[in-house]
Write a protein that holds these residues in place. Structure first.
Motif, PDB file in Angstrom:
ATOM      1  N   ALA A 106      84.144   7.721  28.010  1.00  0.00           N
ATOM      2  CA  ALA A 106      83.171   7.663  29.103  1.00  0.00           C
ATOM      3  C   ALA A 106      83.611   8.413  30.345  1.00  0.00           C
ATOM      4  O   ALA A 106      82.784   9.069  31.008  1.00  0.00           O
ATOM      5  N   HIS A 107      84.908   8.376  30.682  1.00  0.00           N
ATOM      6  CA  HIS A 107      85.310   8.849  32.006  1.00  0.00           C
ATOM      7  C   HIS A 107      86.445   9.864  32.043  1.00  0.00           C
ATOM      8  O   HIS A 107      86.572  10.575  33.034  1.00  0.00           O
ATOM      9  N   TYR A 244      82.580  -0.044  34.073  1.00  0.00           N
ATOM     10  CA  TYR A 244      82.769   1.374  33.755  1.00  0.00           C
ATOM     11  C   TYR A 244      81.973   1.797  32.527  1.00  0.00           C
ATOM     12  O   TYR A 244      81.756   2.992  32.305  1.00  0.00           O
ATOM     13  N   GLU A 247      75.830   2.560  32.575  1.00  0.00           N
ATOM     14  CA  GLU A 247      75.274   3.787  33.145  1.00  0.00           C
ATOM     15  C   GLU A 247      74.054   3.422  33.995  1.00  0.00           C
ATOM     16  O   GLU A 247      74.215   2.979  35.132  1.00  0.00           O
ATOM     17  N   HIS A 294      90.155  11.321  40.584  1.00  0.00           N
ATOM     18  CA  HIS A 294      88.875  11.374  39.879  1.00  0.00           C
ATOM     19  C   HIS A 294      88.204  10.005  39.843  1.00  0.00           C
ATOM     20  O   HIS A 294      86.986   9.896  40.039  1.00  0.00           O
ATOM     21  N   ILE A 295      88.983   8.959  39.620  1.00  0.00           N
ATOM     22  CA  ILE A 295      88.429   7.602  39.554  1.00  0.00           C
ATOM     23  C   ILE A 295      87.955   7.151  40.925  1.00  0.00           C
ATOM     24  O   ILE A 295      86.861   6.619  41.079  1.00  0.00           O
ATOM     25  N   TRP A 301      82.081   4.659  39.900  1.00  0.00           N
ATOM     26  CA  TRP A 301      80.936   4.125  39.153  1.00  0.00           C
ATOM     27  C   TRP A 301      80.524   2.731  39.635  1.00  0.00           C
ATOM     28  O   TRP A 301      79.484   2.236  39.252  1.00  0.00           O
TER      29      TRP A 301
END
Length: 313
Positions: A106-107, A244, A247, A294-295, A301
């Motif tokens: 996913a990430h 996480y 969506e 990035h997180i 999210w």
């Protein structure tokens, strides 16, 4: 003494892998050479290191002692190489990554092109994992894992803490009702993560001074978190889901949050795990910093769940 270094290193790989053939594959040499080197080492030291049977092997007391020292020897060699690499801040070579399967898909995988564009001399070798991982034996430079149970000799750097929501589809709620308190979950069909090393069938909740643990059950268990989400969207039951993995299911009305004034207590951090070394290779530290940025803090999210999280305070 120098002539003993190679057989000690080979013996250490045998002890790590638990077999001569596995060690030979990892070292890229023949099984016969591995066996010969270990036998020669035993002869030179005058002790038996390995007890062999037709199906397995085990270490003697002397073998365990030499294995511990052999690990120190190999770690020292790794540190020496890392020290030389650190003389210039080059991120090149092969970076072997292990990543928790659902989170990685996913990430992490979508972010890799940007990382590789920044470091064009680096080659990535990625394993998406959903089992208990031996970082050293599987030859990984770095493991991104949701597990808090770490092997000895590893360094763990926390990157984020997962948030959770309790969810069900509008159809399920229409047929079975909306629980008002966690205790009512025992009357519902709850979807349970059931992996090889863990079953999440005790759900924890906190609201102010109130705390409770609810043993839940249902007719669907699976060892894949995205599959739990799919089952919940299709009306099978209630799911305790990491944010996480979500969506647009809530915005699109496919899933409805439940018990939003309760904090879902599940200590599941994402951690960067790597062997304990004095000098961390630049390629590893570069990847950790990239993923941490990035997180984001808090994870990017979770922005869309701010209103729900505010209800828990």
């Amino acid at each position: 003494m120098l002539e003993l270094l190679e057989p000690i290193a080979i013996f250490t790989h045998v002890a790590r892998a638990g077999s001569f053939s596995s060690a030979a594959r990892r070292l890229g040499i023949s099984k016969s050479k591995v066996s010969t080197q270990v036998a020669d080492l035993e002869h030179r030291l005058g002790v038996q290191l390995i007890q062999r049977t037709t199906r397995s092997l085990s270490l003697t007391e002397a073998g365990n002692l030499l294995y511990a020292q052999g690990e120190e020897l190999l770690r020292g060699a790794d540190q020496a190489v890392a020290s030389v690499h650190n003389l210039n801040d080059a991120t090149r070579g092969v970076l072997k990554l292990g990543i928790s399967q659902s989170f990685g898909t996913a990430h992490i995988i979508p972010a890799l092109p940007e990382f590789m564009e920044r470091h064009p001399e680096l080659e990535l070798q990625v394993s998406l994992l959903d089992h208990k991982v031996d970082v050293v034996n599987e030859g990984l430079d770095l493991l991104l894992t949701m597990s808090e149970q770490l092997p000895l000799g590893m360094v763990a750097r926390p990157l984020m803490k997962c948030q959770f929501l309790l969810l069900a589809s509008p159809d399920y709620i229409k047929r079975h009702g909306m629980p008002d308190r966690p205790e009512q979950l025992v009357e519902h069909n709850c979807l349970v993560y059931h992996g090889e090393w863990h079953e999440h069938s005790v759900w924890q909740f906190r609201r102010g001074e109130d705390y409770c643990e609810i043993g839940v059950s249902g007719n669907f268990r699976v060892d894949n978190a995205p599959a739990l989400k799919t089952a919940a969207v299709n009306g099978l039951g209630i799911v305790y889901m990491a944010t996480y993995l979500l969506e647009n299911e809530i915005a699109e009305g496919k899933l409805v949050p439940m018990l939003t004034d309760w904090h879902l207590v599940n200590h599941l951090p994402l951690q960067a795990v790597y062997p304990r070394r004095k000098h961390l290779a630049p390629k590893v530290s570069a990847f950790i910093e990239f993923i941490k940025d990035h997180i984001g803090t808090p994870p990017r999210w979770d922005d869309k769940f701010t209103e729900i999280f505010e209800q828990r305070k």
